[in-house]
Design a protein around this motif. Sequence first.
Motif, mmCIF file in Angstrom:
data_model
loop_
_atom_site.group_PDB
_atom_site.id
_atom_site.type_symbol
_atom_site.label_atom_id
_atom_site.label_comp_id
_atom_site.label_asym_id
_atom_site.label_seq_id
_atom_site.Cartn_x
_atom_site.Cartn_y
_atom_site.Cartn_z
ATOM 1 N N THR A 245 -5.914 4.943 -4.432
ATOM 2 C CA THR A 245 -5.696 6.259 -5.005
ATOM 3 C C THR A 245 -6.349 6.272 -6.393
ATOM 4 O O THR A 245 -6.948 5.284 -6.811
ATOM 5 N N TRP B 79 0.827 -1.210 0.000
ATOM 6 C CA TRP B 79 0.000 0.000 0.000
ATOM 7 C C TRP B 79 0.869 1.271 0.000
ATOM 8 O O TRP B 79 0.543 2.241 0.673
ATOM 9 N N GLY B 80 1.951 1.248 -0.713
ATOM 10 C CA GLY B 80 2.838 2.416 -0.752
ATOM 11 C C GLY B 80 3.771 2.451 0.447
ATOM 12 O O GLY B 80 3.724 1.578 1.335
ATOM 13 N N ASP B 81 4.665 3.445 0.458
ATOM 14 C CA ASP B 81 5.606 3.637 1.565
ATOM 15 C C ASP B 81 6.533 2.445 1.785
ATOM 16 O O ASP B 81 6.938 2.163 2.909
ATOM 17 N N VAL C 248 -1.615 3.608 5.064
ATOM 18 C CA VAL C 248 -2.106 4.879 5.633
ATOM 19 C C VAL C 248 -3.511 5.095 5.094
ATOM 20 O O VAL C 248 -3.779 4.767 3.949
ATOM 21 N N GLY C 249 -4.360 5.684 5.902
ATOM 22 C CA GLY C 249 -5.726 5.930 5.456
ATOM 23 C C GLY C 249 -6.610 4.736 5.750
ATOM 24 O O GLY C 249 -6.188 3.767 6.391
ATOM 25 N N GLY C 250 -7.858 4.808 5.255
ATOM 26 C CA GLY C 250 -8.834 3.762 5.574
ATOM 27 C C GLY C 250 -8.695 2.548 4.677
ATOM 28 O O GLY C 250 -7.839 2.505 3.806
ATOM 29 N N LEU D 276 -2.938 0.080 -3.956
ATOM 30 C CA LEU D 276 -3.648 1.367 -4.028
ATOM 31 C C LEU D 276 -4.036 1.687 -5.473
ATOM 32 O O LEU D 276 -4.576 2.758 -5.763
ATOM 33 N N GLN E 35 3.021 5.535 -4.835
ATOM 34 C CA GLN E 35 2.058 4.698 -4.102
ATOM 35 C C GLN E 35 2.414 3.209 -4.287
ATOM 36 O O GLN E 35 3.584 2.909 -4.443
ATOM 37 N N ILE F 172 -12.218 7.688 2.738
ATOM 38 C CA ILE F 172 -11.080 6.956 2.174
ATOM 39 C C ILE F 172 -9.823 7.219 3.005
ATOM 40 O O ILE F 172 -8.935 6.378 3.081
ATOM 41 N N GLY F 173 -9.766 8.409 3.610
ATOM 42 C CA GLY F 173 -8.533 8.788 4.314
ATOM 43 C C GLY F 173 -7.511 9.285 3.309
ATOM 44 O O GLY F 173 -6.337 8.917 3.362
ATOM 45 N N THR F 174 -7.944 10.103 2.367
ATOM 46 C CA THR F 174 -7.033 10.605 1.320
ATOM 47 C C THR F 174 -5.981 11.528 1.940
ATOM 48 O O THR F 174 -6.096 11.936 3.104
ATOM 49 N N ASN G 35 0.605 13.650 -3.589
ATOM 50 C CA ASN G 35 0.195 12.750 -2.498
ATOM 51 C C ASN G 35 1.375 11.859 -2.106
ATOM 52 O O ASN G 35 1.434 11.349 -0.991
ATOM 53 N N ALA G 36 2.307 11.659 -3.029
ATOM 54 C CA ALA G 36 3.458 10.800 -2.762
ATOM 55 C C ALA G 36 4.527 11.552 -1.967
ATOM 56 O O ALA G 36 4.614 12.778 -2.048
ATOM 57 N N ILE H 55 -6.173 14.917 -5.345
ATOM 58 C CA ILE H 55 -5.797 13.935 -6.375
ATOM 59 C C ILE H 55 -7.046 13.329 -7.051
ATOM 60 O O ILE H 55 -7.163 13.348 -8.286
ATOM 61 N N GLY H 56 -7.966 12.795 -6.239
ATOM 62 C CA GLY H 56 -9.162 12.146 -6.796
ATOM 63 C C GLY H 56 -9.958 13.093 -7.683
ATOM 64 O O GLY H 56 -10.233 12.787 -8.856
HETATM 65 P P1 IMP Z 1 -5.241 10.113 -2.368
HETATM 66 O O1 IMP Z 1 -4.230 9.523 -3.285
HETATM 67 O O2 IMP Z 1 -4.786 11.347 -1.653
HETATM 68 O O3 IMP Z 1 -6.565 10.300 -3.047
HETATM 69 O O4 IMP Z 1 -5.520 9.050 -1.193
HETATM 70 C C1 IMP Z 1 -6.124 7.788 -1.437
HETATM 71 C C2 IMP Z 1 -5.492 6.703 -0.584
HETATM 72 O O5 IMP Z 1 -4.157 6.490 -1.012
HETATM 73 C C3 IMP Z 1 -5.401 7.049 0.906
HETATM 74 O O6 IMP Z 1 -5.550 5.866 1.652
HETATM 75 C C4 IMP Z 1 -3.982 7.570 1.054
HETATM 76 O O7 IMP Z 1 -3.490 7.421 2.366
HETATM 77 C C5 IMP Z 1 -3.266 6.651 0.074
HETATM 78 N N1 IMP Z 1 -2.029 7.246 -0.455
HETATM 79 C C6 IMP Z 1 -1.897 8.197 -1.389
HETATM 80 N N2 IMP Z 1 -0.608 8.469 -1.627
HETATM 81 C C7 IMP Z 1 0.100 7.651 -0.850
HETATM 82 C C8 IMP Z 1 1.501 7.429 -0.681
HETATM 83 O O8 IMP Z 1 2.366 8.037 -1.313
HETATM 84 N N3 IMP Z 1 1.837 6.472 0.231
HETATM 85 C C9 IMP Z 1 0.917 5.735 0.913
HETATM 86 N N4 IMP Z 1 -0.392 5.913 0.785
HETATM 87 C C10 IMP Z 1 -0.802 6.852 -0.093
#
Ligand code: IMP
Length: 442
Positions: free
Chosen positions: A239, A11-13, A273-275, A228, A224, A126-128, A38-39, A133-134
């Motif tokens: 994402t 899930w990224g990171d 991270v996030g939901g 995701l 990401q 979602i916990g964005t 977001n990254a 981004i969306g």
């Molecule tokens: P968004 O990309 O901001 O719309 O977030 C959507 C989901 O992707 C959320 O759960 C964020 O926490 C997750 N997310 C977005 N970018 C990253 C990243 O770079 N690392 C880890 N999670 C991410």
Amino acid sequence: MSNIVVVGVQWGDEGKGKIVDLLTENARVVARYQGGHNAGHTVIIKDEKYVLHVIPSGILHKGKTCIIGNGVVIEPKALIEEIEGLRKRNVYVGKNLFISGGSHVIMPYHTLLDGKNEESMGKKKIGTTGRGIGPAYCDKMSRTGFRMLDLLDGGRFREKLKANIKDVNFLLENKFQNKKLSLEKVNSEYMRYADYLAPFITDTVVLLNKLIDSGKNVLFEGAQGTLLDIDHGTYPYVTSSNSSVGGVCTGLGVSPRKIDGIVGVMKAYTTRVGGGPFPTELNDKLGEEIRLKGGEYGATTGRPRRCGWLDFVSLKHAIRINGFTGIALTKLDVLDELDTLKVCVAYTYEDPYKRCECSKKGVACRFTDMPQDAMILEGCKPVYKEVKGWKTSTQGVKKLKDLPKQARAYIDYISESLNVKIDIVSTGQRRDEVVILRNPFK
Ligand code: IMP
């Protein structure tokens, strides 16, 4: 010639920043294909920490061409701040950075709507990252978005903005009881950004393909992670872009025939991270210990990451989609102090609606393939295998033979169970804290 993709497996990171930085030595070009600010890609060079959001990590190396592809969404203010931040630290950003005219622009209303949408979803949010981004990708798909090249034509930009802002203001006022945005204010702000960014904007499809055809090595930098991915992740808790390998072709205009290797970056445990569902999550003291030891806090938002065990079921899914030619296993050292490690090899699931044969017979379903439905995944319980810990520091180890026996057994267990080759094992934050078993470029 060799062109390699770096993709997040979970899930990224996973630590892609460090792996991209490491492999950049062998590349002439580093190109980013999806996502936006977001990254947060963390790179440590000689005790200096850099966090990059949109600019490819190759920028930290002299003489590399960095490309931001059409699949990326750009918040101009954030990008300008990132450029200025690097320049302040004496990192050259100029003729080495190219932005696709086809990348979409994140507008102030995208960021606003991201926050408002999340607020209105309550517990189901979602916990964005709240970076817009969306909504920006939403406009791209609705064909109402701005591309970077639109910024270069002030008249066209203003005309389109007038129409877009009318619709957005209707929504803001009537759905969210928010005050309206001013056309003139947004227009003049974005025209200032246009002046600054214009020299970087070009047709990167032509540029990148020319570079590839002239034999330059390219590193395609994913953001990401696969879980995701908008199509293959745990939808809707994903994402809004294709973060798996498919995104390279659409997000940069490169043929799959030009990809020579795909490196999956896999953390030795799992974080999110996030939901959204996370079957192997550790909601206990151990989860907290891993978070602390691994420094598991978002590089972009600072949010604490949810931590848990490695999950073969979801990893198999990611491996199937990406077809990794090799894996970079990261953060092994975070597990150094554990007596025992657990690895999830299957899920069990009791269907509350009794839809399947197992539940009709009163037994739990057993999945070894990840369910496509996030609601089902939410109800899945992990089936674990225990693995002995190594209880020895692996930090900074550079040779496989110097890793403790049990750590090597953990690596072999992953490789054999998932049928993947381990190319790299990262044993610390610094560039040189790494075991390289095979250089993906060679
Ligand atoms: P968004 O990309 O901001 O719309 O977030 C959507 C989901 O992707 C959320 O759960 C964020 O926490 C997750 N997310 C977005 N970018 C990253 C990243 O770079 N690392 C880890 N999670 C991410």
